[in-house]
Write an enzyme that holds these catalytic residues in place. Structure first.
Site, mmCIF file in Angstrom:
data_model
loop_
_atom_site.group_PDB
_atom_site.id
_atom_site.type_symbol
_atom_site.label_atom_id
_atom_site.label_comp_id
_atom_site.label_asym_id
_atom_site.label_seq_id
_atom_site.Cartn_x
_atom_site.Cartn_y
_atom_site.Cartn_z
ATOM 1 C CE LYS A 12 -36.893 -24.341 -18.826
ATOM 2 N NZ LYS A 12 -37.813 -25.411 -19.258
ATOM 3 C CG PHE A 60 -40.255 -35.526 -16.672
ATOM 4 C CD1 PHE A 60 -39.929 -34.394 -15.935
ATOM 5 C CD2 PHE A 60 -41.534 -36.058 -16.554
ATOM 6 C CE1 PHE A 60 -40.853 -33.793 -15.093
ATOM 7 C CE2 PHE A 60 -42.475 -35.462 -15.718
ATOM 8 C CZ PHE A 60 -42.130 -34.330 -14.982
ATOM 9 N NE ARG A 88 -46.153 -20.180 -15.380
ATOM 10 C CZ ARG A 88 -45.451 -21.289 -15.545
ATOM 11 N NH1 ARG A 88 -44.176 -21.326 -15.199
ATOM 12 N NH2 ARG A 88 -45.987 -22.356 -16.082
ATOM 13 C CB THR A 94 -45.239 -26.321 -20.144
ATOM 14 O OG1 THR A 94 -45.607 -25.672 -18.925
ATOM 15 C CG2 THR A 94 -43.936 -27.062 -19.943
ATOM 16 N NE ARG A 105 -42.082 -22.175 -21.617
ATOM 17 C CZ ARG A 105 -42.537 -22.429 -20.400
ATOM 18 N NH1 ARG A 105 -43.847 -22.504 -20.177
ATOM 19 N NH2 ARG A 105 -41.697 -22.624 -19.397
ATOM 20 C CG ASN A 115 -39.946 -25.020 -22.203
ATOM 21 O OD1 ASN A 115 -38.883 -24.729 -21.676
ATOM 22 N ND2 ASN A 115 -40.934 -25.575 -21.529
ATOM 23 C CG HIS A 118 -38.214 -22.212 -14.624
ATOM 24 N ND1 HIS A 118 -39.050 -23.264 -14.354
ATOM 25 C CD2 HIS A 118 -38.060 -21.533 -13.454
ATOM 26 C CE1 HIS A 118 -39.387 -23.230 -13.065
ATOM 27 N NE2 HIS A 118 -38.793 -22.189 -12.501
#
Length: 154
Positions: A12, A60, A88, A94, A105, A115, A118
């Site tokens: 991100k 959000f 993952r 998350t 993360r 974070n 994705h």
């Protein structure tokens, strides 16, 4: 033997701005995953809204769209055994505050909104295909033989 699959991952804007692309790529390579697509890009409003469409009715949603369009991202497709589950697990929870040290993360995430990364949801059937098709044309994905794959997979 576990399923050999492709999964979508994106660094991100916060991860790009902090210079974390190389470290994140290295972590997945060190794990034995193989990158078959990578694209440094700026996401526009339309793509962001389509990508986060499942959250459209949530409070959000606008914040997600604003953030993901705030700077460049690095979109990737990784391939390997149980690639989605592996990614993952390596990403962590998350919320970085709930992520274990050693996860992406846990090591780099600042808060729920920042974070760093994705990844497609392994519990959402079809999420990988949907996200890969959203960000990549078939011609942008490269099928190649990883020379050490015989050492990685039975």
């Amino acid at each position: 033997m576990s399923e050999h699959e492709r999964t979508f991952v994106m660094v991100k804007p916060d991860g790009v701005q902090r210079g974390l692309i190389g470290d994140i790529v290295s972590r997945f390579e060190d794990r034995g995953l193989k990158m078959v697509g990578g694209k440094f890009m700026q996401i526009d409003q339309e793509l962001a809204e389509e990508h986060y469409g499942e959250h459209e009715d949530k409070p959000f949603f606008d914040g997600l769209v604003d953030f993901i369009t705030s700077g460049p991202v690095f979109a990737m497709v990784w391939e390997g055994q149980d690639a989605t589950r592996q990614v993952r697990t390596m990403m962590g929870e998350t919320d970085p505050a709930e992520s274990a040290p050693g996860t992406i993360r846990g090591d780099y995430g600042l808060d729920l909104g920042r974070n760093v990364i994705h990844g497609s949801d392994h519990e959402d059937e079809g999420a990988n295909e949907r996200e890969i098709e959203l960000f990549f044309d078939e011609a942008e994905l490269v099928d190649w033989d990883q020379i050490d794959s015989s050492w990685l997979y039975e």
